[in-house]
Motif scaffolding. Sequence first.
Motif, PDB file in Angstrom:
ATOM      1  N   ASN A   1      -6.075  -6.336  10.158  1.00  0.00           N
ATOM      2  CA  ASN A   1      -5.610  -5.454   9.085  1.00  0.00           C
ATOM      3  C   ASN A   1      -6.471  -4.200   8.979  1.00  0.00           C
ATOM      4  O   ASN A   1      -5.955  -3.089   8.787  1.00  0.00           O
ATOM      5  N   PHE A   2      -7.785  -4.379   9.085  1.00  0.00           N
ATOM      6  CA  PHE A   2      -8.678  -3.221   9.028  1.00  0.00           C
ATOM      7  C   PHE A   2      -8.429  -2.286  10.213  1.00  0.00           C
ATOM      8  O   PHE A   2      -8.453  -1.056  10.064  1.00  0.00           O
ATOM      9  N   TRP A   3      -8.201  -2.872  11.382  1.00  0.00           N
ATOM     10  CA  TRP A   3      -7.916  -2.057  12.569  1.00  0.00           C
ATOM     11  C   TRP A   3      -6.659  -1.228  12.350  1.00  0.00           C
ATOM     12  O   TRP A   3      -6.620  -0.029  12.663  1.00  0.00           O
ATOM     13  N   PHE A   4      -5.633  -1.853  11.801  1.00  0.00           N
ATOM     14  CA  PHE A   4      -4.372  -1.151  11.564  1.00  0.00           C
ATOM     15  C   PHE A   4      -4.567  -0.014  10.561  1.00  0.00           C
ATOM     16  O   PHE A   4      -4.096   1.109  10.777  1.00  0.00           O
TER      17      PHE A   4
ATOM     18  N   SER B   1       3.460  -8.552   6.682  1.00  0.00           N
ATOM     19  CA  SER B   1       4.286  -7.414   6.261  1.00  0.00           C
ATOM     20  C   SER B   1       4.377  -6.347   7.335  1.00  0.00           C
ATOM     21  O   SER B   1       5.311  -5.548   7.355  1.00  0.00           O
ATOM     22  N   ARG B   2       3.392  -6.321   8.251  1.00  0.00           N
ATOM     23  CA  ARG B   2       3.442  -5.343   9.341  1.00  0.00           C
ATOM     24  C   ARG B   2       4.689  -5.548  10.200  1.00  0.00           C
ATOM     25  O   ARG B   2       5.268  -4.593  10.702  1.00  0.00           O
TER      26      ARG B   2
ATOM     27  N   LYS C   1       3.909   1.556  -1.782  1.00  0.00           N
ATOM     28  CA  LYS C   1       3.086   0.349  -1.871  1.00  0.00           C
ATOM     29  C   LYS C   1       2.007   0.421  -0.795  1.00  0.00           C
ATOM     30  O   LYS C   1       2.204   0.973   0.265  1.00  0.00           O
ATOM     31  N   ARG C   2       0.872  -0.195  -1.093  1.00  0.00           N
ATOM     32  CA  ARG C   2      -0.257  -0.155  -0.163  1.00  0.00           C
ATOM     33  C   ARG C   2       0.108  -0.826   1.152  1.00  0.00           C
ATOM     34  O   ARG C   2       0.580  -1.934   1.195  1.00  0.00           O
ATOM     35  N   GLY C   3      -0.125  -0.095   2.240  1.00  0.00           N
ATOM     36  CA  GLY C   3       0.067  -0.673   3.550  1.00  0.00           C
ATOM     37  C   GLY C   3       1.441  -0.427   4.164  1.00  0.00           C
ATOM     38  O   GLY C   3       1.695  -0.802   5.282  1.00  0.00           O
ATOM     39  N   ARG C   4       2.387   0.209   3.403  1.00  0.00           N
ATOM     40  CA  ARG C   4       3.707   0.446   3.952  1.00  0.00           C
ATOM     41  C   ARG C   4       4.341   1.657   3.281  1.00  0.00           C
ATOM     42  O   ARG C   4       3.955   2.055   2.197  1.00  0.00           O
TER      43      ARG C   4
END
Length: 220
Positions: free
Chosen positions: A52-55, A182-183, A215-218
């Motif tokens: 997740n951090f890498w993404f 979710s990715r 939303k966070r991450g998307r």
Amino acid sequence: MKGKLDALSDAIIAIAITVLVLEINTPTSMDDMWQFAKEIFLFAQSFVVIANFWFERSQFFGRSKRISFSILSIDLVAHLGICLVPLFTKFLFSFDERVVSVLAYGILIAIISVLFDIENYFVLKQALKEASYERTDEMLTVFKRFHIRSYLSSVIILGFSFVAPQIVMYFYLLIPITKFLSRFKVGKNRSIFVDEDLVVFANKVLGRFKDGRLKRGRTE
């Protein structure tokens, strides 16, 4: 220099992801199976968190053509934290004082997140200026507001560690897995947004933030 930093990042993350699997002992009897399963879970959990951090790092880092010394320094310190993730994941399960282990793990994850967010802010600011984007200030304001809300949530969760450490521990285990899964949904019908044109990406984020759908991450 940017290419060398990317290569170093890939090497550090690869080692950090695999370090726990090297410590897993092959079971010799059925009595060892529970410990074997636990160690595999610890490895998988660390893998998901680091992935997740890498993404999140790649979302903005690849958009800039060059990096400053400040970005370089922040990136290196953040990777230092990533190297500690497998160790702190193991500590989370093995230390008998649950409050201490949960706080230690939560603080480490929070520090890494903040460092990457600061780095992404500087990279985004630089990349938007390089692209002569007219709404740079607006985009940066949205970026800061968006992450401040996340930081407040992190502080609240850390506070709950003193009251219900066991619940918070499961929360720390569940959220990275949910984010990781979710990715797949984000990239199901299109390439992930990191591949989009920067101006298109910025306009999309501003539009979704205005509509209250960010939303966070998307972005979808």
